[in-house]
Design an enzyme around this catalytic site. Structure first.
Site, PDB file in Angstrom:
ATOM      1  N   HIS A  71      13.457   2.151   6.996  1.00 35.52           N
ATOM      2  CA  HIS A  71      12.300   2.772   7.126  1.00 35.52           C
ATOM      3  C   HIS A  71      11.147   1.891   6.888  1.00 35.52           C
ATOM      4  O   HIS A  71      10.396   1.844   6.157  1.00 35.52           O
ATOM      5  CB  HIS A  71      12.201   3.864   6.255  1.00 35.52           C
ATOM      6  CG  HIS A  71      11.201   4.770   6.649  1.00 35.52           C
ATOM      7  ND1 HIS A  71      11.385   6.215   6.336  1.00 35.52           N
ATOM      8  CD2 HIS A  71       9.835   4.825   6.913  1.00 35.52           C
ATOM      9  CE1 HIS A  71      10.404   6.940   6.790  1.00 35.52           C
ATOM     10  NE2 HIS A  71       9.355   6.068   7.312  1.00 35.52           N
ATOM     11  N   SER A  96      11.159   7.819  13.661  1.00 32.93           N
ATOM     12  CA  SER A  96      10.312   8.946  13.325  1.00 32.93           C
ATOM     13  C   SER A  96      10.895   9.440  12.195  1.00 32.93           C
ATOM     14  O   SER A  96      10.225   9.314  11.048  1.00 32.93           O
ATOM     15  CB  SER A  96      10.059  10.116  14.357  1.00 32.93           C
ATOM     16  OG  SER A  96       8.751  10.556  14.726  1.00 32.93           O
ATOM     17  N   ARG A  97      11.530  10.334  12.147  1.00 36.50           N
ATOM     18  CA  ARG A  97      12.395  10.982  10.912  1.00 36.50           C
ATOM     19  C   ARG A  97      13.887  11.067  10.967  1.00 36.50           C
ATOM     20  O   ARG A  97      14.267  11.708  12.235  1.00 36.50           O
ATOM     21  CB  ARG A  97      11.656  12.279  10.313  1.00 36.50           C
ATOM     22  CG  ARG A  97      10.302  12.244   9.949  1.00 36.50           C
ATOM     23  CD  ARG A  97      10.298  11.537   8.461  1.00 36.50           C
ATOM     24  NE  ARG A  97       8.966  11.275   7.905  1.00 36.50           N
ATOM     25  CZ  ARG A  97       8.324  10.436   8.009  1.00 36.50           C
ATOM     26  NH1 ARG A  97       8.548   9.315   8.889  1.00 36.50           N
ATOM     27  NH2 ARG A  97       7.072  10.250   7.568  1.00 36.50           N
ATOM     28  N   GLU A 156      18.342   9.376   3.897  1.00 38.20           N
ATOM     29  CA  GLU A 156      18.011   8.166   3.632  1.00 38.20           C
ATOM     30  C   GLU A 156      17.199   8.350   1.966  1.00 38.20           C
ATOM     31  O   GLU A 156      16.947   7.437   1.210  1.00 38.20           O
ATOM     32  CB  GLU A 156      16.732   7.662   4.459  1.00 38.20           C
ATOM     33  CG  GLU A 156      15.225   8.275   4.374  1.00 38.20           C
ATOM     34  CD  GLU A 156      14.295   7.799   5.493  1.00 38.20           C
ATOM     35  OE1 GLU A 156      15.186   7.451   6.597  1.00 38.20           O
ATOM     36  OE2 GLU A 156      13.297   7.528   4.959  1.00 38.20           O
ATOM     37  N   ASP A 193      15.422   3.560  12.164  1.00 38.85           N
ATOM     38  CA  ASP A 193      14.515   2.882  11.286  1.00 38.85           C
ATOM     39  C   ASP A 193      14.518   4.063  10.190  1.00 38.85           C
ATOM     40  O   ASP A 193      13.971   4.019   9.074  1.00 38.85           O
ATOM     41  CB  ASP A 193      13.087   2.702  11.763  1.00 38.85           C
ATOM     42  CG  ASP A 193      12.405   2.204  10.635  1.00 38.85           C
ATOM     43  OD1 ASP A 193      12.755   1.199   9.843  1.00 38.85           O
ATOM     44  OD2 ASP A 193      11.197   2.593  10.197  1.00 38.85           O
TER      45      ASP A 193
HETATM   46  P1  NAD Z   1       1.071  12.363  15.846  1.00 37.98           P
HETATM   47  O1  NAD Z   1       0.766  13.748  14.988  1.00 37.98           O
HETATM   48  O2  NAD Z   1      -0.272  11.554  16.351  1.00 37.98           O
HETATM   49  O3  NAD Z   1       1.903  12.746  17.230  1.00 37.98           O
HETATM   50  C1  NAD Z   1       3.194  13.463  17.039  1.00 37.98           C
HETATM   51  C2  NAD Z   1       3.105  13.974  18.451  1.00 37.98           C
HETATM   52  O4  NAD Z   1       4.617  14.823  18.300  1.00 37.98           O
HETATM   53  C3  NAD Z   1       2.045  15.142  18.826  1.00 37.98           C
HETATM   54  O5  NAD Z   1       1.512  14.853  20.323  1.00 37.98           O
HETATM   55  C4  NAD Z   1       2.863  16.422  18.857  1.00 37.98           C
HETATM   56  O6  NAD Z   1       1.982  17.382  19.821  1.00 37.98           O
HETATM   57  C5  NAD Z   1       4.176  16.030  19.092  1.00 37.98           C
HETATM   58  N1  NAD Z   1       5.026  17.023  18.815  1.00 37.98           N
HETATM   59  C6  NAD Z   1       5.022  18.194  17.975  1.00 37.98           C
HETATM   60  N2  NAD Z   1       5.839  18.926  17.884  1.00 37.98           N
HETATM   61  C7  NAD Z   1       6.841  18.676  18.953  1.00 37.98           C
HETATM   62  C8  NAD Z   1       8.028  19.077  19.660  1.00 37.98           C
HETATM   63  N3  NAD Z   1       8.725  19.851  19.099  1.00 37.98           N
HETATM   64  N4  NAD Z   1       8.525  18.077  20.405  1.00 37.98           N
HETATM   65  C9  NAD Z   1       8.162  17.029  20.817  1.00 37.98           C
HETATM   66  N5  NAD Z   1       6.984  16.438  20.480  1.00 37.98           N
HETATM   67  C10 NAD Z   1       6.376  17.270  19.326  1.00 37.98           C
HETATM   68  O7  NAD Z   1       2.019  11.329  14.976  1.00 37.98           O
HETATM   69  P2  NAD Z   1       2.402   9.940  14.973  1.00 37.98           P
HETATM   70  O8  NAD Z   1       1.350   9.210  14.046  1.00 37.98           O
HETATM   71  O9  NAD Z   1       2.533   9.527  16.509  1.00 37.98           O
HETATM   72  O10 NAD Z   1       3.614   9.721  14.182  1.00 37.98           O
HETATM   73  C11 NAD Z   1       4.878  10.730  14.775  1.00 37.98           C
HETATM   74  C12 NAD Z   1       5.974  10.545  13.740  1.00 37.98           C
HETATM   75  O11 NAD Z   1       6.307   8.999  13.312  1.00 37.98           O
HETATM   76  C13 NAD Z   1       5.385  10.799  12.403  1.00 37.98           C
HETATM   77  O12 NAD Z   1       5.469  12.348  12.307  1.00 37.98           O
HETATM   78  C14 NAD Z   1       6.560  10.174  11.339  1.00 37.98           C
HETATM   79  O13 NAD Z   1       7.493  11.222  11.000  1.00 37.98           O
HETATM   80  C15 NAD Z   1       6.760   9.262  12.049  1.00 37.98           C
HETATM   81  N6  NAD Z   1       6.295   7.856  11.486  1.00 37.98           N
HETATM   82  C16 NAD Z   1       7.145   6.845  10.886  1.00 37.98           C
HETATM   83  C17 NAD Z   1       7.017   5.696  10.452  1.00 37.98           C
HETATM   84  C18 NAD Z   1       8.062   4.864  10.014  1.00 37.98           C
HETATM   85  O14 NAD Z   1       7.695   3.917   9.160  1.00 37.98           O
HETATM   86  N7  NAD Z   1       9.267   4.503  10.657  1.00 37.98           N
HETATM   87  C19 NAD Z   1       5.690   5.521  10.208  1.00 37.98           C
HETATM   88  C20 NAD Z   1       4.739   6.472  10.416  1.00 37.98           C
HETATM   89  C21 NAD Z   1       4.931   7.640  11.255  1.00 37.98           C
END
Ligand code: NAD
Length: 345
Positions: A290, A228-229, A258, A253
């Site tokens: 990433h 995620s991050r 980073e 990842d």
């Molecule tokens: P999304 O917005 O669809 O889902 C995020 C979920 O997290 C939501 O259901 C939200 O309610 C929940 N959330 C918010 N605050 C929270 C908390 N305090 N505790 C637990 N859950 C909480 O986003 P997504 O498309 O599923 O993406 C998730 C994350 O993945 C992104 O924010 C991004 O950081 C990461 N990402 C990484 C890559 C990569 O290349 N590695 C690519 C895309 C996204």
């Protein structure tokens, strides 16, 4: 024709954006967007930026002074953007869902590789070492996997985990009533999970959600996967947990520091980040740079959606994928802009 300043360009970006671009003159810059490079956006009508670009208050103000009115993030996360500073100056657009499968599948790849020690086996057999010592894994069936964040990526990951007949539990402050998963409080999730996979955004609430005390409350031998991050994990606490055996393995990842390292080749350079160097050296850690988004499908969707977002901006349409500081993550996210069918400002 509008001009776009495109930062942190890699060859695959050009391939996919050139394929979809019909309306814009794109100036590709290899440098990341930050305080030193922001001047490159002079003459640009819009900026396209990515996850490790810096869009702090200073950069936002500089862009506004240069006349840039819109920044299109070619990512779903936008934690690197000071959305408050941008409000009423620069519209921030993003690509909310280019391929949740790409990221969820990488998360499972990291988990499977760590479990069955594919990274070690690959190195061994290349050296004609066919010993199996130290390669014992476990069956995935029946193991409890805790998913933090059940948005787009989390949901795909849950489906994949269920395909392995795992016992899936989840935590999300905005539980999805249509999702067939058992939601539990975060403390319970930490206590019960054999494996943890992070799929929430980086916010003030989630920063260091994995820290010394949360690690302490986890099962001995937990495996942590983070696609995620990086800022979700306190890296020193992770390292300590790995060193003292509390954490069995970690698949990362993303990494909190980073920004100046990932996406670049440092194979001839001594990395100054000791924590990263130690993490890389551990046999039970796999770090990828990433690359969760790096599939053909995701890159196509990123390019087409980013350009459509800009088309909407320049044709005065409603900005479907705009974010502002009043928008929140989760269901409330859609209130700000969709409630009134208007732009955020
Ligand atoms: P999304 O917005 O669809 O889902 C995020 C979920 O997290 C939501 O259901 C939200 O309610 C929940 N959330 C918010 N605050 C929270 C908390 N305090 N505790 C637990 N859950 C909480 O986003 P997504 O498309 O599923 O993406 C998730 C994350 O993945 C992104 O924010 C991004 O950081 C990461 N990402 C990484 C890559 C990569 O290349 N590695 C690519 C895309 C996204």
């Amino acid at each position: 024709m509008k001009t776009i300043a495109f930062f942190d360009t890699k060859p695959y970006d050009k391939t996919y954006f050139n394929e979809y671009n019909k309306n814009y003159k794109i100036k590709y810059f290899e440098s990341k967007l930050n305080e030193n490079s922001v001047a490159l956006a002079k003459d640009a009508d819009a900026v396209i930026a990515f996850v490790n670009d810096t869009l702090n208050e200073y950069v936002i103000n500089q862009l506004a002074d240069l006349g840039v009115k819109v920044v299109a993030m070619r990512s779903s996360g936008y934690n690197n953007v000071d959305v408050k500073a941008a409000f009423e100056k620069i519209h921030i657009l993003r690509v909310p869902a280019y391929s949740p499968h790409a990221v969820a599948e990488l998360a499972m790849t990291l988990l499977l590789s760590l479990n069955r020690k594919v990274h070690k086996a690959y190195n061994r057999t290349r050296d004609f070492n066919f010993s199996l010592s130290g390669l014992v894994g476990f069956d995935m069936i029946g193991k409890t996997i805790g998913v933090i964040g059940t948005g787009r990526i989390g949901q795909v990951f849950i489906k994949i985990a269920k395909g392995f007949s795992m016992n899936v539990i989840a935590y999300d402050p905005y539980p999805n009533p249509n999702l067939d998963v058992k939601y539990v409080p975060l403390e319970e999730l930490f206590k019960e999970s054999d494996i943890l996979s992070l799929h929430c955004p980086l916010t003030e609430e989630t920063k260091y959600i994995i820290n010394e005390s949360s690690i302490e409350s986890m099962k001995d031998g937990v495996i942590i996967i983070n696609t995620s991050r990086g800022g979700l994990i306190e890296s020193n606490a992770l390292l300590s947990g790995l060193k003292n055996g509390k954490i069995k393995a970690a698949g990362l990842d993303v990494y909190e520091e980073e920004a100046d390292i990932f996406f670049e080749d440092f194979s001839d350079v001594i990395i100054k980040d000791d924590v990263l160097s130690l993490l890389v050296s551990l046999p039970n850690v796999i770090i990828t740079s990433h690359q969760g988004f790096l599939t053909e499908e995701a890159l196509s969707n990123i390019a087409s959606t980013t350009l459509e977002n800009l088309d909407q901006f320049f044709s005065e349409k409603v900005l479907e994928n705009e974010v502002c500081y009043l928008c929140k993550d989760g269901p409330a996210a859609f209130e700000c802009r969709h409630k009134n069918k208007k732009r955020c400002f």
